[in-house]
Motif scaffolding. Structure first.
Motif, PDB file in Angstrom:
ATOM      1  N   ASP A 131       0.806  -1.217   0.000  1.00 27.16           N
ATOM      2  CA  ASP A 131       0.000   0.000   0.000  1.00 27.16           C
ATOM      3  C   ASP A 131       0.841   1.270   0.000  1.00 27.16           C
ATOM      4  O   ASP A 131       0.308   2.367  -0.110  1.00 27.16           O
ATOM      5  CB  ASP A 131      -0.928   0.029   1.224  1.00 27.16           C
ATOM      6  CG  ASP A 131      -2.070  -0.962   1.096  1.00 27.16           C
ATOM      7  OD1 ASP A 131      -2.411  -1.355  -0.038  1.00 27.16           O
ATOM      8  OD2 ASP A 131      -2.626  -1.342   2.146  1.00 27.16           O
ATOM      9  N   SER A 132       2.137   1.132   0.133  1.00 29.23           N
ATOM     10  CA  SER A 132       3.024   2.294   0.228  1.00 29.23           C
ATOM     11  C   SER A 132       3.463   2.751  -1.167  1.00 29.23           C
ATOM     12  O   SER A 132       3.257   2.050  -2.156  1.00 29.23           O
ATOM     13  CB  SER A 132       4.255   1.934   1.063  1.00 29.23           C
ATOM     14  OG  SER A 132       5.142   1.131   0.298  1.00 29.23           O
ATOM     15  N   PRO A 133       4.100   3.901  -1.213  1.00 25.43           N
ATOM     16  CA  PRO A 133       4.594   4.394  -2.503  1.00 25.43           C
ATOM     17  C   PRO A 133       5.975   3.823  -2.865  1.00 25.43           C
ATOM     18  O   PRO A 133       6.856   4.553  -3.298  1.00 25.43           O
ATOM     19  CB  PRO A 133       4.642   5.904  -2.291  1.00 25.43           C
ATOM     20  CG  PRO A 133       4.926   6.068  -0.844  1.00 25.43           C
ATOM     21  CD  PRO A 133       4.205   4.907  -0.170  1.00 25.43           C
ATOM     22  N   ILE A 134       6.152   2.507  -2.691  1.00 28.94           N
ATOM     23  CA  ILE A 134       7.426   1.900  -3.107  1.00 28.94           C
ATOM     24  C   ILE A 134       7.513   1.941  -4.624  1.00 28.94           C
ATOM     25  O   ILE A 134       6.528   2.179  -5.316  1.00 28.94           O
ATOM     26  CB  ILE A 134       7.591   0.447  -2.594  1.00 28.94           C
ATOM     27  CG1 ILE A 134       6.512  -0.468  -3.170  1.00 28.94           C
ATOM     28  CG2 ILE A 134       7.651   0.396  -1.098  1.00 28.94           C
ATOM     29  CD1 ILE A 134       6.745  -1.932  -2.880  1.00 28.94           C
ATOM     30  N   LYS A 142       5.973  -3.682  -6.883  1.00 30.61           N
ATOM     31  CA  LYS A 142       4.652  -4.101  -6.407  1.00 30.61           C
ATOM     32  C   LYS A 142       4.228  -5.434  -7.014  1.00 30.61           C
ATOM     33  O   LYS A 142       3.715  -6.299  -6.295  1.00 30.61           O
ATOM     34  CB  LYS A 142       3.613  -3.026  -6.679  1.00 30.61           C
ATOM     35  CG  LYS A 142       3.809  -1.843  -5.753  1.00 30.61           C
ATOM     36  CD  LYS A 142       2.606  -0.983  -5.645  1.00 30.61           C
ATOM     37  CE  LYS A 142       2.927   0.182  -4.743  1.00 30.61           C
ATOM     38  NZ  LYS A 142       1.883   0.504  -3.841  1.00 30.61           N
ATOM     39  N   GLN A 143       4.445  -5.632  -8.298  1.00 30.57           N
ATOM     40  CA  GLN A 143       4.006  -6.875  -8.944  1.00 30.57           C
ATOM     41  C   GLN A 143       4.746  -8.091  -8.399  1.00 30.57           C
ATOM     42  O   GLN A 143       4.109  -9.061  -7.992  1.00 30.57           O
ATOM     43  CB  GLN A 143       4.137  -6.762 -10.472  1.00 30.57           C
ATOM     44  CG  GLN A 143       3.488  -7.900 -11.237  1.00 30.57           C
ATOM     45  CD  GLN A 143       4.344  -9.159 -11.292  1.00 30.57           C
ATOM     46  OE1 GLN A 143       5.561  -9.101 -11.319  1.00 30.57           O
ATOM     47  NE2 GLN A 143       3.691 -10.308 -11.271  1.00 30.57           N
ATOM     48  N   PRO A 144       6.085  -8.095  -8.344  1.00 34.89           N
ATOM     49  CA  PRO A 144       6.739  -9.292  -7.794  1.00 34.89           C
ATOM     50  C   PRO A 144       6.442  -9.512  -6.306  1.00 34.89           C
ATOM     51  O   PRO A 144       6.283 -10.654  -5.879  1.00 34.89           O
ATOM     52  CB  PRO A 144       8.232  -9.076  -8.043  1.00 34.89           C
ATOM     53  CG  PRO A 144       8.396  -7.671  -8.453  1.00 34.89           C
ATOM     54  CD  PRO A 144       7.069  -7.167  -8.899  1.00 34.89           C
ATOM     55  N   LEU A 145       6.328  -8.435  -5.534  1.00 35.68           N
ATOM     56  CA  LEU A 145       5.975  -8.598  -4.118  1.00 35.68           C
ATOM     57  C   LEU A 145       4.577  -9.196  -3.980  1.00 35.68           C
ATOM     58  O   LEU A 145       4.365 -10.120  -3.188  1.00 35.68           O
ATOM     59  CB  LEU A 145       6.031  -7.262  -3.380  1.00 35.68           C
ATOM     60  CG  LEU A 145       7.394  -6.772  -2.937  1.00 35.68           C
ATOM     61  CD1 LEU A 145       7.279  -5.381  -2.316  1.00 35.68           C
ATOM     62  CD2 LEU A 145       8.052  -7.731  -1.967  1.00 35.68           C
ATOM     63  N   ALA A 146       3.630  -8.684  -4.755  1.00 38.22           N
ATOM     64  CA  ALA A 146       2.258  -9.205  -4.702  1.00 38.22           C
ATOM     65  C   ALA A 146       2.217 -10.665  -5.141  1.00 38.22           C
ATOM     66  O   ALA A 146       1.494 -11.476  -4.557  1.00 38.22           O
ATOM     67  CB  ALA A 146       1.336  -8.354  -5.569  1.00 38.22           C
ATOM     68  N   GLU A 206      16.656 -13.019 -10.936  1.00 38.02           N
ATOM     69  CA  GLU A 206      15.800 -12.479 -11.986  1.00 38.02           C
ATOM     70  C   GLU A 206      16.084 -10.997 -12.146  1.00 38.02           C
ATOM     71  O   GLU A 206      16.147 -10.259 -11.167  1.00 38.02           O
ATOM     72  CB  GLU A 206      14.331 -12.699 -11.638  1.00 38.02           C
ATOM     73  CG  GLU A 206      13.404 -12.351 -12.768  1.00 38.02           C
ATOM     74  CD  GLU A 206      11.977 -12.791 -12.493  1.00 38.02           C
ATOM     75  OE1 GLU A 206      11.076 -12.130 -13.013  1.00 38.02           O
ATOM     76  OE2 GLU A 206      11.769 -13.783 -11.767  1.00 38.02           O
ATOM     77  N   GLN A 207      16.262 -10.594 -13.403  1.00 41.36           N
ATOM     78  CA  GLN A 207      16.471  -9.176 -13.686  1.00 41.36           C
ATOM     79  C   GLN A 207      15.158  -8.553 -14.121  1.00 41.36           C
ATOM     80  O   GLN A 207      14.570  -8.961 -15.108  1.00 41.36           O
ATOM     81  CB  GLN A 207      17.514  -8.996 -14.801  1.00 41.36           C
ATOM     82  CG  GLN A 207      17.782  -7.548 -15.158  1.00 41.36           C
ATOM     83  CD  GLN A 207      18.372  -6.769 -13.991  1.00 41.36           C
ATOM     84  OE1 GLN A 207      19.394  -7.148 -13.448  1.00 41.36           O
ATOM     85  NE2 GLN A 207      17.729  -5.686 -13.597  1.00 41.36           N
ATOM     86  N   HIS A 208      14.692  -7.601 -13.336  1.00 41.53           N
ATOM     87  CA  HIS A 208      13.539  -6.800 -13.717  1.00 41.53           C
ATOM     88  C   HIS A 208      14.108  -5.568 -14.421  1.00 41.53           C
ATOM     89  O   HIS A 208      15.319  -5.413 -14.532  1.00 41.53           O
ATOM     90  CB  HIS A 208      12.724  -6.425 -12.482  1.00 41.53           C
ATOM     91  CG  HIS A 208      12.236  -7.615 -11.715  1.00 41.53           C
ATOM     92  ND1 HIS A 208      11.157  -8.364 -12.098  1.00 41.53           N
ATOM     93  CD2 HIS A 208      12.727  -8.206 -10.593  1.00 41.53           C
ATOM     94  CE1 HIS A 208      10.973  -9.355 -11.239  1.00 41.53           C
ATOM     95  NE2 HIS A 208      11.910  -9.279 -10.309  1.00 41.53           N
ATOM     96  N   GLU A 209      13.254  -4.684 -14.860  1.00 43.37           N
ATOM     97  CA  GLU A 209      13.746  -3.525 -15.612  1.00 43.37           C
ATOM     98  C   GLU A 209      14.821  -2.757 -14.851  1.00 43.37           C
ATOM     99  O   GLU A 209      15.876  -2.460 -15.385  1.00 43.37           O
ATOM    100  CB  GLU A 209      12.589  -2.602 -15.967  1.00 43.37           C
ATOM    101  CG  GLU A 209      13.002  -1.458 -16.870  1.00 43.37           C
ATOM    102  CD  GLU A 209      11.827  -0.646 -17.328  1.00 43.37           C
ATOM    103  OE1 GLU A 209      11.994   0.587 -17.448  1.00 43.37           O
ATOM    104  OE2 GLU A 209      10.754  -1.215 -17.560  1.00 43.37           O
TER     105      GLU A 209
END
Length: 131
Positions: free
Chosen positions: A15-18, A23-27, A84-87
């Protein structure tokens, strides 16, 4: 450094402004781990997100994976199970024990203040690319 060890901390992080890319991998991790009924997040995994200003010393004090000596930069004493490499983030997943408890570590590729932390992530990305 943002450290997530409980369901409440995960909910606050989501819910934070991280960084939006996290957000997608954490979710996804949260959804997958939520399927283990009868277990608290603290019994399954911990998450660490490196932030600007964090040092290698900060990282070594937070995570259970020991940082060993090795050449120009330290190396992790455990090899990550997943790299894993994200952007703009590198995600490293370490499994600590046979029961599957582990650490999900996110290291930004652009704004790390301590070059030794960046070097740790690059080493594992290079190993991944070599395979």
């Amino acid at each position: 450094m943002l450290v997530i060890r409980t369901a409440e901390e995960m909910a606050r992080a989501l819910d934070s402004p991280i960084h939006p890319e996290l957000k997608q991998p954490l979710a996804a991790h949260w959804e997958r781990l939520s399927e283990y009924e009868g277990y608290d997040l603290s019994e399954l995994a911990e998450f660490a997100i490196v932030e600007p200003g964090d040092t290698l010393q900060d990282l070594s004090e937070v995570i259970e994976v020991q940082l060993g000596e090795g050449g120009v930069a330290p190396a992790f004493s455990l090899t990550p199970e997943i790299v894993e490499q994200h952007e703009s983030w590198t995600e490293l997943v370490f499994i600590y024990s046979d029961d599957g408890f582990g650490l999900v570590l996110f290291i930004p590729t652009a704004f790390v203040t301590d070059p030794l932390i960046s070097e740790l992530a690059k080493r594992h990305l290079n190993k991944l690319a070599a395979h």
